[in-house]
Design an enzyme around this catalytic site. Structure first.
Site, PDB file in Angstrom:
ATOM      1  N   PRO A   1      -8.173  -1.324   6.998  1.00 20.94           N
ATOM      2  CA  PRO A   1      -8.462  -1.046   5.589  1.00 20.94           C
ATOM      3  C   PRO A   1      -7.817   0.223   5.055  1.00 20.94           C
ATOM      4  O   PRO A   1      -7.722   1.229   5.760  1.00 20.94           O
ATOM      5  CB  PRO A   1      -9.984  -0.859   5.603  1.00 20.94           C
ATOM      6  CG  PRO A   1     -10.260  -0.236   6.935  1.00 20.94           C
ATOM      7  CD  PRO A   1      -9.210  -0.770   7.889  1.00 20.94           C
ATOM      8  N   ASP A   2      -7.419   0.167   3.817  1.00 22.54           N
ATOM      9  CA  ASP A   2      -7.092   1.395   3.114  1.00 22.54           C
ATOM     10  C   ASP A   2      -8.409   2.160   2.922  1.00 22.54           C
ATOM     11  O   ASP A   2      -9.497   1.604   3.119  1.00 22.54           O
ATOM     12  CB  ASP A   2      -6.438   1.079   1.765  1.00 22.54           C
ATOM     13  CG  ASP A   2      -5.659   2.267   1.215  1.00 22.54           C
ATOM     14  OD1 ASP A   2      -5.799   3.384   1.750  1.00 22.54           O
ATOM     15  OD2 ASP A   2      -4.905   2.070   0.244  1.00 22.54           O
TER      16      ASP A   2
END
Ligand SMILES: *[C@@H]1O[C@H](CO)[C@@H](O)[C@H](O)[C@H]1NC(C)=O
Ligand SMILES: *[C@@H]1O[C@H](CO)[C@@H](O)[C@H](O)[C@H]1NC(C)=O
Ligand SMILES: *[C@@H]1O[C@H](CO)[C@@H](O)[C@H](O)[C@H]1NC(C)=O
Ligand SMILES: *[C@@H]1O[C@H](CO)[C@@H](O)[C@H](O)[C@H]1NC(C)=O
Ligand SMILES: *[C@@H]1O[C@H](CO)[C@@H](O)[C@H](O)[C@H]1NC(C)=O
Ligand SMILES: *[C@@H]1O[C@H](CO)[C@@H](O)[C@H](O)[C@H]1NC(C)=O
Ligand SMILES: *[C@@H]1O[C@H](CO)[C@@H](O)[C@H](O)[C@H]1NC(C)=O
Ligand SMILES: *[C@@H]1O[C@H](CO)[C@@H](O)[C@H](O)[C@H]1NC(C)=O
Ligand SMILES: *[C@@H]1O[C@H](CO)[C@@H](O)[C@H](O)[C@H]1NC(C)=O
Ligand SMILES: *[C@@H]1O[C@H](CO)[C@@H](O)[C@H](O)[C@H]1NC(C)=O
Ligand SMILES: *[C@@H]1O[C@H](CO)[C@@H](O)[C@H](O)[C@H]1NC(C)=O
Ligand SMILES: *[C@@H]1O[C@H](CO)[C@@H](O)[C@H](O)[C@H]1NC(C)=O
Length: 796
Positions: free
Chosen positions: A308-309
């Site tokens: 994930p960012d």
């Protein structure tokens, strides 16, 4: 796990199946793994030795020591211009700059060199290639980090980069997946600048700067509270009330424009994909089961890890079943995951799948051979620079676009030159700026050679244009003057042309005075935007006033632009005293040398635009979205596809770029290479999608001749138009081939463009498959999207 014929038959139905989680398991045999098979076998064997608790440790970005199967958490760092924040490494051209070379070899060479530095620093995942943001809106703050708005071009360059990163020894980690096209409201709607600090869901007390949630990040990993450093994972269980914007898109546009590049990026062996912090159709990108388990892992056959960012992981179960494979150990605590397993909401098959995906890229990159140096600290004396400065200088020069030339360039032993603008010289304190994800710009008070935020380089030094030009000019005994400021007012005489005598050196420094006393006036300007904020302007009044003041007094005014995105030129471009314009992205540590090489003709420019330069800001159709729902109603019509569709005349078209020599095109030929092609693609599912999407089904050839008086390079571009009356519903022209060819004067070359099945297909939303229309495709070959030199027809 081998793919049997029976399973392959079933695979055809999978894309439309509702149980996407099961379909997306790398263990299910639906996707033929090809050259990932050995890594998969090793990963499966590894996972088979782990306890549930150990599996949970791995998906939570943890390390296992003293276990039956040890594992050191992956070192993941930005980005394509160099490993962020390290000493003793190179600062390469930014992606938008490198892309302007249109040179497949240059892109490979740089990608491999950057990756080699990551490898030597002991890092495993290079967070790149950057496909998205593509530049749907010219105001997008991070447009400069990617390969730009043309889907074909973006995919070809992304694929080459992914291959190059692996050749350099590390795992390619493509980003951002997907439809992350603006910075405004990226972390929360109503959240101001939408900066990375907002990634903590407005609760800064839970995440002090420079630290991470307790226990979530193993020691030795780099920590920073911001976007795009996935080594710091921030969870936000309660973030729904401050949800970011949602990109709402129809299926056709999604496949044909935004997903398109990922087929190439996955096919090329990318081992990790970063899901975005924003939403798609109202679902968090990192929890979108149909997108991640379905589209990415089934349709595109992606066997690697989704990570994930910043703040991309919203909920524990939603992300685990949705397709995230790597996340926060506090969100995915042992008790939480165990509870999901007990109540059946998460299967152990999916947990195993997550672990396999965490480690498979490591095996694929042969990082298990024990040869990689251990992870360096930022300031450890690990000099990875090698002779990369040469590549940086060469690629920088290759990427510079000659927008206009009315005899101003190349410089021909001028007696007096003057250099104007803060972009010509060093910033007052530099070269590296403080890290920020709150946006930057709109201009930079020094030479712009790097972007900011996650795309910031660690410049070991910076050769500025004034330094490089001075050195070059000194060899020809040229007199060099400068004013390294965009708004300078002379101490006594002001900046109007006064009756100073240009026969004396002792004159007041003013734009007008210096300009009037020069054979060539070099005006340097820049435009900067970066992570955390979108752009507020596409031109700048101070800089444009400076240019006009110089040009009013100098009939040989040359403008040099360094920019992270579109920079308009209409405030002065038609002035006949502007005799040449150079345009490039941030070029890295050797920037001044690269620019000087082109100014003096030591390198003949061959860069080409990767976006359209409009005449006016209002000519672009997509503005920044300030609402929760951002609807992609323009469809595939972005950049040149929109300009053509709406009959809007660009100032400089996509693909434009001049040379100091000239080229002639002739002998266009189109050939169909495969017959009896089915309407829908139906090949077996492989890594990258159905195998037949990559079949070369046609070829276009053209001859290019260097008709000028210098050696040079041309970039012939192939555009196609779909058959009239077909169901394809496509833009007038779409890029489907480009080759950079170096030609000696009077030299000729036959350029071949190979068209893959997908290059002639469109997305059939009813059948949920790529379809190949029959009929006559229009074939256009030219020097830009509007400068078409040869036309023909391809019968399919
Ligand atoms: C999907 O597969 C899982 C595991 O086999 C099963 O538990 C679940 O019921 C299936 N869901 C649907 C909608 O078929
Ligand atoms: C794991 O690491 C420990 C500590 O370094 C070591 O003693 C052990 O042999 C390793 N286990 C394996 C399977 O390599
Ligand atoms: C490694 O594991 C063994 C067996 O459980 C144990 O005896 C030993 O103390 C452990 N070593 C370390 C360094 O934790
Ligand atoms: C999006 O951001 C803008 C600018 O910060 C803000 O005015 C607006 O309220 C935000 N949108 C929503 C839906 O809150
Ligand atoms: C912020 O996080 C801390 C620690 O988790 C918590 O105690 C506090 O209530 C939170 N504050 C808000 C405003 O959510
Ligand atoms: C978004 O929703 C539209 C309308 O329901 C649908 O056609 C499209 O496939 C969805 N796109 C994605 C990427 O989920
Ligand atoms: C540029 O010149 C102006 C006017 O003389 C001055 O106010 C400004 O500080 C200068 N900028 C820099 C970066 O020196
Ligand atoms: C061009 O420069 C000359 C000085 O060399 C000046 O006299 C003339 O007015 C300028 N023309 C324009 C259009 O600015
Ligand atoms: C430009 O101006 C110079 C004087 O500064 C003059 O010698 C030259 O002929 C002019 N060139 C053109 C093309 O007008
Ligand atoms: C986006 O589309 C939705 C659904 O049609 C609509 O409700 C919403 O108003 C649209 N948003 C904007 C900003 O146009
Ligand atoms: C663009 O120009 C063409 C040819 O003149 C015309 O057929 C078409 O309707 C125009 N399109 C728009 C959107 O104005
Ligand atoms: C260019 O090449 C052609 C064909 O090879 C040759 O006939 C011609 O003399 C060459 N011209 C020059 C200027 O070299």
């Amino acid at each position: 796990m081998r793919t049997s014929a029976a399973i392959l038959g079933a695979a055809a139905l999978c894309a439309a199946s509702s149980n996407t989680t099961e379909d997306g398991l790398v263990t299910n045999g639906v996707v033929s793994l090809g050259d990932w098979q050995t890594a998969f076998n090793k990963a499966q064997n590894f996972v088979s030795q782990l306890t549930i608790e150990e599996k949970i440790t791995i998906i939570g970005a943890g390390s296992l020591t003293n276990s039956s199967a040890n594992w050191t958490a992956l070192g993941i760092t930005d980005g394509p211009q160099g490993a962020e924040n390290f000493y003793y490494e190179s600062a390469f051209s930014m992606t938008c700059a490198l892309a302007m070379t249109w040179d497949k070899d240059a892109i490979y060479k740089q990608g491999k060199a950057v990756a080699t530095e990551f490898y030597q620093k002991g890092l495993q995942v290079l967070a790149g290639p950057v496909s998205n943001p593509m530049g749907r809106s010219a105001w997008g703050g991070r447009n400069g980090e990617s390969f730009g708005p043309d889907s074909y071009f973006n995919g070809i360059l992304g694929g080459i980069s992914a291959k190059a990163y692996q050749a350099g020894g590390v795992i390619a980690g493509g980003k951002h997946f997907i439809l992350y096209e603006q910075e405004t409201n990226r972390t929360s709607s109503g959240g101001g600048m939408g900066g990375g600090m907002g990634g903590v869901s407005g609760n800064s007390s839970s995440m002090p700067s420079g630290s991470a949630p307790s226990g979530s990040v193993p020691s030795g990993m780099m920590l920073r509270v911001r976007a795009d450093n996935s080594s710091s994972i921030v969870s936000g269980e309660d973030s729904s009330d401050t949800a970011p914007y949602s990109s709402n898109i129809d299926d056709k546009t999604f496949r044909e424009t935004y997903l398109w590049p990922w087929y190439d990026i996955i096919k090329a062996g990318t081992g990790a994909v970063m899901c975005a912090m924003t939403e798609i159709n109202g679902t968090a990108a990192c929890e979108d089961e149909s997108l991640l388990m379905g589209t990415l892992k089934s349709d595109l056959g992606f066997p690697g890890m989704v990570w994930p960012d910043q703040n991309g992981q919203k909920t524990a179960l939603g992300s685990a079943t949705g397709g995230l494979d790597y996340g926060s150990s506090s969100t995915w605590s042992t008790s939480t995951i165990n509870a999901f397993l007990s109540n059946g909401s998460l299967t152990e098959a999916r947990l195993d799948d997550m672990v396999i995906r965490n480690v498979i890229g490591y095996y694929r990159a042969n990082l298990d051979n024990g040869e990689q140096p251990s992870k360096a600290e930022y300031d450890d004396y690990v000099d990875t620079m090698s002779s990369h400065a040469e590549i940086i200088r060469e690629n920088g020069a290759k990427s510079i676009v000659l927008l206009k030339n009315e005899g101003g360039l190349p410089l021909d032993r001028p007696r007096r030159i003057s250099i104007f603008g803060s972009n010509a010289g060093p910033v007052m304190g530099g070269p590296n700026m403080q890290f920020t994800v709150q946006g930057s710009g709109p201009t930079y008070q020094g030479h712009l050679a790097s972007d900011s935020g996650s795309a910031q380089s660690s410049l070991p030094y910076l050769i500025t244009p004034d330094a490089a030009i001075t050195l070059r000019a000194s060899k020809e005994h040229t007199n060099v003057k400068w004013i390294l400021n965009d708004t300078y007012t002379a101490s006594s005489s002001g900046n109007t042309l006064v009756t100073l005598s240009s026969s004396e050196t002792a004159v007041d420094a003013s734009y007008a005075g210096y300009a009037a006393a020069s054979d060539a006036c070099l005006v340097f300007i820049n435009a900067l935007s970066g992570e955390g904020a979108d752009r507020t302007e596409l031109y700048n009044n101070d800089q444009d006033t400076m240019i006009n003041t110089v040009a009013a007094n100098c009939n040989n005014t040359i403008v040099i632009i360094s920019t992270t995105g579109v920079r308009l030129v209409d405030q002065w471009i038609e002035n006949e005293n502007i005799t040449a314009v150079l345009y490039s992205g941030p070029l890295g540590q050797e920037s001044g040398n690269s620019i000087t090489d082109v100014l003096y003709g030591d390198v003949n420019p061959s860069g080409r635009l990767i976006h359209t330069i409009a005449k006016n800001e209002s000519d672009y159709n997509v503005e920044i979205c300030y609402t929760k729902n951002c609807n992609y109603t323009e469809g595939n019509y972005i950049d040149y596809k929109y300009f053509e569709h709406s009959n809007t005349t660009a100032r400089y078209a996509f693909g434009h770029g001049l040379s100091y020599t000239s080229f002639k095109y002739s002998d266009l030929q189109s050939t169909k290479l495969m017959s009896n092609l089915s309407y829908h693609a139906n090949g077996r599912l492989e890594v990258g999608g159905r195998a037949d999407l990559f079949d070369v089904v046609a070829q276009v050839d053209v001859n290019v001749l260097n008709t000028g008086s210098r050696d040079g390079a041309e970039v012939p571009q192939l555009y196609i138009g779909y058959p009239e009356g077909s169901a394809a519903d496509q833009p007038i022209k779409a890029l489907r081939g480009f080759e950079r060819v170096e030609l000696r004067k009077n030299g000729t070359s036959q350029v071949k463009f190979q068209l893959r099945r997908r290059d002639l297909s469109f997305w059939d939303v009813t059948a949920q498959e790529w379809a190949l229309p029959t009929g006559s495709f229009k074939v256009y070959v030219g020097a830009s999207s509007t400068d078409i030199r040869q036309t023909g027809v391809l019968a399919m």
